[in-house]
Design an enzyme around this catalytic site. Structure first.
Site, short mmCIF file in Angstrom:
data_model
loop_
_atom_site.label_atom_id
_atom_site.label_comp_id
_atom_site.label_asym_id
_atom_site.label_seq_id
_atom_site.Cartn_x
_atom_site.Cartn_y
_atom_site.Cartn_z
N ALA A 40 -21.80 2.04 -3.71
CA ALA A 40 -21.52 3.46 -3.48
C ALA A 40 -21.79 3.81 -2.03
O ALA A 40 -22.91 3.63 -1.54
CB ALA A 40 -22.39 4.30 -4.40
N LEU A 41 -20.75 4.30 -1.37
CA LEU A 41 -20.91 4.75 0.02
C LEU A 41 -21.35 6.23 0.01
O LEU A 41 -21.36 6.86 -1.04
CB LEU A 41 -19.59 4.57 0.77
CG LEU A 41 -19.03 3.14 0.75
CD1 LEU A 41 -17.64 3.10 1.38
CD2 LEU A 41 -19.97 2.18 1.48
N GLY A 43 -24.36 7.48 1.14
CA GLY A 43 -25.80 7.64 1.39
C GLY A 43 -26.50 8.58 0.44
O GLY A 43 -26.00 8.89 -0.66
N GLY A 118 -28.78 -4.93 5.22
CA GLY A 118 -28.59 -5.40 6.60
C GLY A 118 -29.94 -5.60 7.27
O GLY A 118 -30.87 -4.82 7.06
N GLY A 186 -41.17 23.14 -0.60
CA GLY A 186 -40.09 23.02 0.40
C GLY A 186 -38.74 23.26 -0.27
O GLY A 186 -38.66 23.57 -1.47
N GLU A 207 -48.36 24.33 -4.06
CA GLU A 207 -48.15 24.11 -2.62
C GLU A 207 -49.50 24.11 -1.91
O GLU A 207 -50.31 25.01 -2.09
CB GLU A 207 -47.22 25.20 -2.06
CG GLU A 207 -47.12 25.27 -0.56
CD GLU A 207 -46.67 23.98 0.11
OE1 GLU A 207 -45.58 23.47 -0.20
OE2 GLU A 207 -47.42 23.47 0.98
N HIS A 331 -25.71 17.40 8.06
CA HIS A 331 -24.81 17.76 9.17
C HIS A 331 -25.41 17.37 10.52
O HIS A 331 -24.67 17.17 11.48
CB HIS A 331 -24.43 19.25 9.13
CG HIS A 331 -25.56 20.19 8.86
ND1 HIS A 331 -26.06 20.38 7.60
CD2 HIS A 331 -26.29 20.96 9.69
CE1 HIS A 331 -27.05 21.26 7.68
NE2 HIS A 331 -27.22 21.62 8.93
N HIS A 454 -13.72 44.85 5.96
CA HIS A 454 -14.42 45.70 5.00
C HIS A 454 -13.71 45.66 3.65
O HIS A 454 -12.50 45.75 3.62
CB HIS A 454 -14.44 47.14 5.50
CG HIS A 454 -15.07 48.08 4.53
ND1 HIS A 454 -16.43 48.14 4.36
CD2 HIS A 454 -14.53 48.96 3.64
CE1 HIS A 454 -16.71 49.03 3.40
NE2 HIS A 454 -15.57 49.54 2.96
C1 LIG Z 1 -32.17 16.36 -3.26
C2 LIG Z 1 -31.69 16.44 -1.84
C3 LIG Z 1 -30.87 17.49 -1.45
C4 LIG Z 1 -30.42 17.57 -0.15
N1 LIG Z 1 -29.61 18.62 0.19
C5 LIG Z 1 -29.16 18.72 1.45
C6 LIG Z 1 -28.28 19.78 1.82
O1 LIG Z 1 -27.92 20.61 0.99
N2 LIG Z 1 -27.84 19.82 3.08
C7 LIG Z 1 -28.23 18.91 4.03
O2 LIG Z 1 -27.80 19.01 5.18
N3 LIG Z 1 -29.04 17.89 3.71
C8 LIG Z 1 -29.51 17.78 2.45
N4 LIG Z 1 -30.32 16.72 2.11
C9 LIG Z 1 -30.70 15.76 3.17
C10 LIG Z 1 -29.56 14.77 3.43
O3 LIG Z 1 -29.25 14.10 2.24
C11 LIG Z 1 -29.97 13.77 4.51
O4 LIG Z 1 -30.41 14.47 5.65
C12 LIG Z 1 -28.79 12.89 4.91
O5 LIG Z 1 -28.31 12.17 3.80
C13 LIG Z 1 -29.21 11.91 6.01
O6 LIG Z 1 -28.12 11.12 6.36
P1 LIG Z 1 -28.29 9.65 6.97
O7 LIG Z 1 -26.92 9.15 7.20
O8 LIG Z 1 -29.24 9.68 8.09
O9 LIG Z 1 -29.02 8.80 5.83
P2 LIG Z 1 -28.76 8.59 4.28
O10 LIG Z 1 -27.84 9.60 3.73
O11 LIG Z 1 -30.10 8.47 3.68
O12 LIG Z 1 -27.99 7.21 4.22
C14 LIG Z 1 -28.59 6.01 4.60
C15 LIG Z 1 -27.96 4.89 3.82
O13 LIG Z 1 -28.42 3.67 4.38
C16 LIG Z 1 -28.59 2.72 3.34
N5 LIG Z 1 -29.52 1.70 3.82
C17 LIG Z 1 -30.83 1.83 4.12
N6 LIG Z 1 -31.33 0.66 4.59
C18 LIG Z 1 -30.30 -0.22 4.58
C19 LIG Z 1 -30.18 -1.59 4.94
N7 LIG Z 1 -31.20 -2.26 5.44
N8 LIG Z 1 -28.98 -2.17 4.78
C20 LIG Z 1 -27.92 -1.50 4.29
N9 LIG Z 1 -27.99 -0.21 3.93
C21 LIG Z 1 -29.16 0.42 4.08
C22 LIG Z 1 -29.16 3.55 2.20
O14 LIG Z 1 -28.92 2.91 0.96
C23 LIG Z 1 -28.37 4.85 2.35
O15 LIG Z 1 -27.22 4.85 1.54
C24 LIG Z 1 -30.78 16.59 0.80
C25 LIG Z 1 -31.58 15.51 0.42
C26 LIG Z 1 -32.03 15.44 -0.88
C27 LIG Z 1 -32.89 14.28 -1.29
#
Ligand SMILES: Cc1cc2nc3c(=O)[nH]c(=O)nc-3n(C[C@H](O)[C@H](O)[C@H](O)COP(=O)(O)OP(=O)(O)OC[C@H]3O[C@@H](n4cnc5c(N)ncnc54)[C@H](O)[C@@H]3O)c2cc1C
Length: 476
Positions: A40-41, A43, A118, A186, A207, A331, A454
């Site tokens: 699944a892509l 993240g 990775g 939070g 909290e 974002h 409006h």
């Molecule tokens: C419940 C919840 C609700 C949220 N709601 C919001 C929201 O409404 N709006 C918002 O802006 N943010 C929200 N967030 C935060 C947001 O999900 C993260 O800030 C965002 O996903 C970060 O993006 P990223 O690309 O840095 O990392 P991630 O999305 O965490 O992706 C990193 C990916 O790297 C993969 N990975 C890690 N290590 C390795 C490795 N060694 N080899 C290969 N793959 C690896 C992981 O499996 C993962 O899929 C929420 C988070 C949670 C938990």
């Protein structure tokens, strides 16, 4: 021989997939590695974060509207019932369609996906180990770490996925808990608490600090607490959780007893059937080989250290998203991904971190851009305030959604827009206008002089801006 790429991205979250796609669009040969099971892509955000939480927030809000609010609009509804299995299935479908969309974009732009973990292997090499233990070596001119973050675990209250939950399991409960205890006030705790509260659970938030939403504007946080308390949330602030015991319930099943201490050292216990630990997130760097590769990271927070162009101390290795400093927001990660890829292609984009908006998807919603009032005071910046309640909005009245307000803060001398904090219906959308004006270095008067339709909720943004620049009340 190793497969060779201009860019190898580790992690396919919003940071990683955005960087990979943009770099490919700009003509680079790109690979992206993802270790999440099921290939699944997307993240955390798409699989276990933003998207599934918003899918459940929207479903539960609809349930709330039909069950309680519809009556106030003269709509009598009877026999409303809840099918949690169907609600979860819809959420899963939303997630699947979006994650499949990333796979489609990878194909379209010829980003090669590697499924497995990775690890940095030195001299521009990355080794991918798949679930079956098969290793593939990639050679990269540039490596981007975009490995995101994980839920923080409390050492005395380990996640078991059934009773002691992280946000991931709290998005997958097969039935509504009777009493959900949430450790941490939070945004993640309050959003997931809202889902299960609306669906019928009792929700108690514990909290440690004297306030909820520690990074939000203090006034907004206090008002959110009042509104959520009216919705039935129970809050215990200044409450330090110290442990949890899982016991058989009197009527069968299992009970969890959460132990805590009040500020004056008094012992407290809270009994529920589930406890969600939502005390923050920590960078995910396990197994990445940071130490072996000599990558500098903050030993306390785990965050990879980068310069303003996302470069780490090791040539050719950069990092973006939750794994580096800054707000842990999707974002923010995707903007950094775009900028990183464009910089690699020789372009000169720029990201102003103070103008990154944030949203909390409770109801009414909360959004903000720029510093809080507390931060402005700490910095010694003199500002003017325009604060207008949605009570004064015809549209909000028509919607029967009059809780909250827009607060515009502008420089006391120049009127330059410094910050906007919104608590109210559709605050998530209303903030966009304020971000744009701030990015252009505009003033509160600039917003006020734009005609707002409006009746619309955006009129309240215009009114608050008019109040800030003119100092005059706006209820003509
Ligand atoms: C419940 C919840 C609700 C949220 N709601 C919001 C929201 O409404 N709006 C918002 O802006 N943010 C929200 N967030 C935060 C947001 O999900 C993260 O800030 C965002 O996903 C970060 O993006 P990223 O690309 O840095 O990392 P991630 O999305 O965490 O992706 C990193 C990916 O790297 C993969 N990975 C890690 N290590 C390795 C490795 N060694 N080899 C290969 N793959 C690896 C992981 O499996 C993962 O899929 C929420 C988070 C949670 C938990």
């Amino acid at each position: 021989m190793a497969d060779e790429f201009d860019l190898v991205v580790i992690g396919a979250g919003p940071g990683g997939y955005t960087a990979a796609i943009r770099a490919a669009q700009l003509g680079m040969k790109v690979a992206c590695i993802e270790k999440r099971s099921g290939k699944a892509l997307g993240g955390t955000c798409l699989n276990i974060g933003c998207i599934p939480s918003k899918a459940l927030l929207d479903s539960s809000e609809l349930f709330e509207v039909i069950s309680h609010k519809a009556k106030r609009h003269g709509i009598a509804v009877s026999g409303v019932s809840l099918d949690v299995t169907a609600m979860m299935a819809r959420k899963t479908k939303v997630v699947k369609e979006l994650t499949d969309g990333i796979a489609y974009l990878f194909k379209k732009y010829k980003v090669t996906a590697y499924y497995g973990a990775g690890k940095l292997a030195g001299n521009g090499k990355v080794v991918v180990t798949d679930d079956a233990g098969k290793m593939t070596e990639l050679q990269a001119k540039n490596i981007l770490l975009a490995t995101g973050s994980d839920s923080t675990e409390l050492p005395f209250m380990k996640f078991d996925g059934k009773i002691v939950l992280s946000s991931t399991e709290a998005l997958e409960l097969p039935e509504v808990p009777k009493h959900l205890i949430i450790v941490g006030g939070g945004y993640i705790g309050l959003e997931l608490g809202s889902v299960w509260k609306r669906l019928g659970a009792k929700v108690t938030v514990l909290e440690f600090l004297p306030r909820i939403l520690p990074v939000s504007d203090g006034g907004i946080a206090a008002d959110v607490q009042k509104i959520l308390a009216k919705q039935g949330f129970e809050f215990h602030l200044n409450t330090k959780v110290t442990g949890a015991e899982i016991k058989p319930g009197i009527l069968g099943g299992t009970t969890v007893v959460v132990h805590a201490e009040s500020k004056d050292g008094g012992k407290l216990t809270f009994e529920g059937d589930k406890v969600l630990v939502a005390v923050g997130r920590k960078p995910h760097t396990t197994g990445l080989g940071l130490d072996e590769a000599g990558i500098d990271y903050d030993k306390k927070t785990g965050k990879v250290k980068t310069d303003a162009h996302f470069h780490t101390n090791v040539a050719g290795v950069s990092a973006i998203g939750d794994v580096i400093d800054g707000p842990m927001l999707a974002h923010k990660a995707s903007e950094e991904g775009l900028i990183y890829a464009e910089q690699l292609a020789g372009m000169k984009p720029h990201l102003d971190y103070e103008k990154i908006p944030s949203v909390i998807y409770i109801w009414p919603e909360v959004s903000a851009v720029g510093p809080t009032e507390e931060q402005l005071k700490e910095r010694g910046i003199k500002y003017k305030t325009g604060k207008v309640p949605f009570l004064a909005s015809g549209r909000a009245k028509a919607m029967d959604e009059q809780d909250g307000y827009v607060k515009v803060l502008s420089d006391a001398t120049t009127d330059k827009l410094l910050a906007v904090h919104i608590l109210g219906p559709r605050a998530s959308d209303l903030i966009a206008e304020c971000v744009t004006v701030m990015e252009y270095g505009g003033s509160a008067e600039d917003i006020a002089r734009c005609t707002h339709s409006h009746p619309s909720l955006a009129e309240t943004v215009g009114d608050a801006a008019r109040m800030a620049y003119s100092g005059l009340p706006v209820n003509f």
